[in-house]
Design a protein around this motif. Sequence first.
Motif, PDB file in Angstrom:
ATOM      1  N   LYS A  20      31.610 -32.857 112.686  1.00 22.87           N
ATOM      2  CA  LYS A  20      31.144 -31.601 113.278  1.00 22.87           C
ATOM      3  C   LYS A  20      31.417 -30.427 112.345  1.00 22.87           C
ATOM      4  O   LYS A  20      30.567 -29.536 112.202  1.00 22.87           O
ATOM      5  N   LEU A  21      32.579 -30.403 111.703  1.00 18.12           N
ATOM      6  CA  LEU A  21      32.893 -29.313 110.778  1.00 18.12           C
ATOM      7  C   LEU A  21      31.921 -29.305 109.599  1.00 18.12           C
ATOM      8  O   LEU A  21      31.464 -28.240 109.166  1.00 18.12           O
ATOM      9  N   GLU A  22      31.597 -30.495 109.085  1.00 15.35           N
ATOM     10  CA  GLU A  22      30.622 -30.571 107.990  1.00 15.35           C
ATOM     11  C   GLU A  22      29.250 -30.115 108.465  1.00 15.35           C
ATOM     12  O   GLU A  22      28.540 -29.392 107.754  1.00 15.35           O
ATOM     13  N   ARG A  23      28.879 -30.509 109.674  1.00 16.35           N
ATOM     14  CA  ARG A  23      27.578 -30.139 110.223  1.00 16.35           C
ATOM     15  C   ARG A  23      27.468 -28.620 110.421  1.00 16.35           C
ATOM     16  O   ARG A  23      26.444 -28.014 110.104  1.00 16.35           O
ATOM     17  N   LEU A  24      28.534 -28.004 110.914  1.00  9.80           N
ATOM     18  CA  LEU A  24      28.528 -26.559 111.118  1.00  9.80           C
ATOM     19  C   LEU A  24      28.409 -25.815 109.793  1.00  9.80           C
ATOM     20  O   LEU A  24      27.694 -24.812 109.694  1.00  9.80           O
ATOM     21  N   GLY A  57      21.283 -31.305  98.428  1.00 11.81           N
ATOM     22  CA  GLY A  57      22.206 -32.422  98.217  1.00 11.81           C
ATOM     23  C   GLY A  57      22.838 -32.898  99.510  1.00 11.81           C
ATOM     24  O   GLY A  57      23.031 -34.102  99.719  1.00 11.81           O
ATOM     25  N   GLY A  58      23.137 -31.958 100.407  1.00 15.00           N
ATOM     26  CA  GLY A  58      23.721 -32.338 101.690  1.00 15.00           C
ATOM     27  C   GLY A  58      22.745 -33.069 102.585  1.00 15.00           C
ATOM     28  O   GLY A  58      23.106 -34.038 103.260  1.00 15.00           O
ATOM     29  N   MET A  78      25.507 -35.432  98.280  1.00 14.68           N
ATOM     30  CA  MET A  78      26.847 -34.865  98.394  1.00 14.68           C
ATOM     31  C   MET A  78      27.212 -34.827  99.875  1.00 14.68           C
ATOM     32  O   MET A  78      26.383 -34.457 100.701  1.00 14.68           O
ATOM     33  N   PHE A  79      28.413 -35.192 100.184  1.00 13.09           N
ATOM     34  CA  PHE A  79      28.843 -35.133 101.579  1.00 13.09           C
ATOM     35  C   PHE A  79      30.371 -35.137 101.616  1.00 13.09           C
ATOM     36  O   PHE A  79      31.048 -35.394 100.611  1.00 13.09           O
ATOM     37  N   GLY A  80      30.898 -34.869 102.784  1.00 13.71           N
ATOM     38  CA  GLY A  80      32.343 -34.934 102.987  1.00 13.71           C
ATOM     39  C   GLY A  80      33.121 -33.976 102.115  1.00 13.71           C
ATOM     40  O   GLY A  80      32.768 -32.814 101.932  1.00 13.71           O
ATOM     41  N   LYS A  81      34.195 -34.487 101.541  1.00 17.82           N
ATOM     42  CA  LYS A  81      35.100 -33.657 100.748  1.00 17.82           C
ATOM     43  C   LYS A  81      34.409 -33.055  99.533  1.00 17.82           C
ATOM     44  O   LYS A  81      34.653 -31.886  99.182  1.00 17.82           O
ATOM     45  N   THR A  82      33.549 -33.816  98.881  1.00 16.01           N
ATOM     46  CA  THR A  82      32.837 -33.314  97.702  1.00 16.01           C
ATOM     47  C   THR A  82      31.978 -32.109  98.052  1.00 16.01           C
ATOM     48  O   THR A  82      32.000 -31.082  97.355  1.00 16.01           O
ATOM     49  N   ASN A 100      30.970 -26.284  98.188  1.00 14.26           N
ATOM     50  CA  ASN A 100      30.643 -25.139  99.030  1.00 14.26           C
ATOM     51  C   ASN A 100      31.642 -24.002  98.818  1.00 14.26           C
ATOM     52  O   ASN A 100      31.264 -22.822  98.796  1.00 14.26           O
ATOM     53  N   MET A 101      32.896 -24.338  98.652  1.00  8.41           N
ATOM     54  CA  MET A 101      33.909 -23.324  98.374  1.00  8.41           C
ATOM     55  C   MET A 101      33.697 -22.699  96.997  1.00  8.41           C
ATOM     56  O   MET A 101      33.861 -21.483  96.821  1.00  8.41           O
TER      57      MET A 101
END
Length: 274
Positions: A178-182, A235-236, A241-245, A250-251
């Motif tokens: 959910k955090l990744e989706r948001l 990429g998402g 790219m997904f998760g921690k990467t 993004n940061m």
Amino acid sequence: MYAVWTDRLHEGMILLYAASILLYFLDFLHRNRKANKAAFRFLSVVWALQTVIFILYMAHTRRFPVLTLSEGLYFYAWALLTLSLALNRLLRVDFTVFFTNVIGFFIMTVHAFAPEKVSQGAGRMVSELLLMHITMTLIAYVLFSLSFVFSVLYLLQYKWLKEKKWSHRIWRLNDLAKLERLSKWMNAIAVPVLLLGLILGLWWAYLRLPAIHWLDPKIVGSFVVLLVYSFLLYGGERRHMFGKTLAYWNMAAFLIILINFFLITGLSDFHLYY
């Protein structure tokens, strides 16, 4: 009289802002619902004061106040606080308001020392096209800021889960998906908003500044931000790219925004924020 009242409101707002963040930090360290509720009430008062000052200033200047660096920072902080409070009520993701308003407090502190004078020639060049360009760009930056916060929360939750630290914090955050989706949703809304804002800005510059240098650092920097976030969005969605990467990228992209807003702007030959 106007300046005296707004100064007093601004001072009270800064104090309440600081108190709210300290109480949220206390809740973050040691689950304290009383501190959380008090912090939310203080922040709601801050939002009310920001809104009053914003309306008073708009009535005083008789225009939408985003033309100077000081005005732009204030609008950014107000919009960031507004969206963070709304998302907190709608999505119930703990710590979102805390982390978001650490950014907001930083911006308000910078705003206190930012120049208020409108750049030379800005008064006669104001148009709805320019105001829409600035406003949409700032709104996109607010959305990117929220996306950054969700990435920070994702990495914190990932770290706690990996280390099996079963504290109150891990249960108060939502699951990683959910955090990744948001975070991706914020970027998905922000990218087209930024694109439209840049198009309006370029069109305004073409009409009003015929001698503009199209490789101006501010123009180049803004399109670099757009391309970087478009790359992250693509990429998402494609799961390259997904998760921690994705969270780390993004940061890093948010850091590019800060560089573009605070450093590259000063190199521009035409931009209104000096």
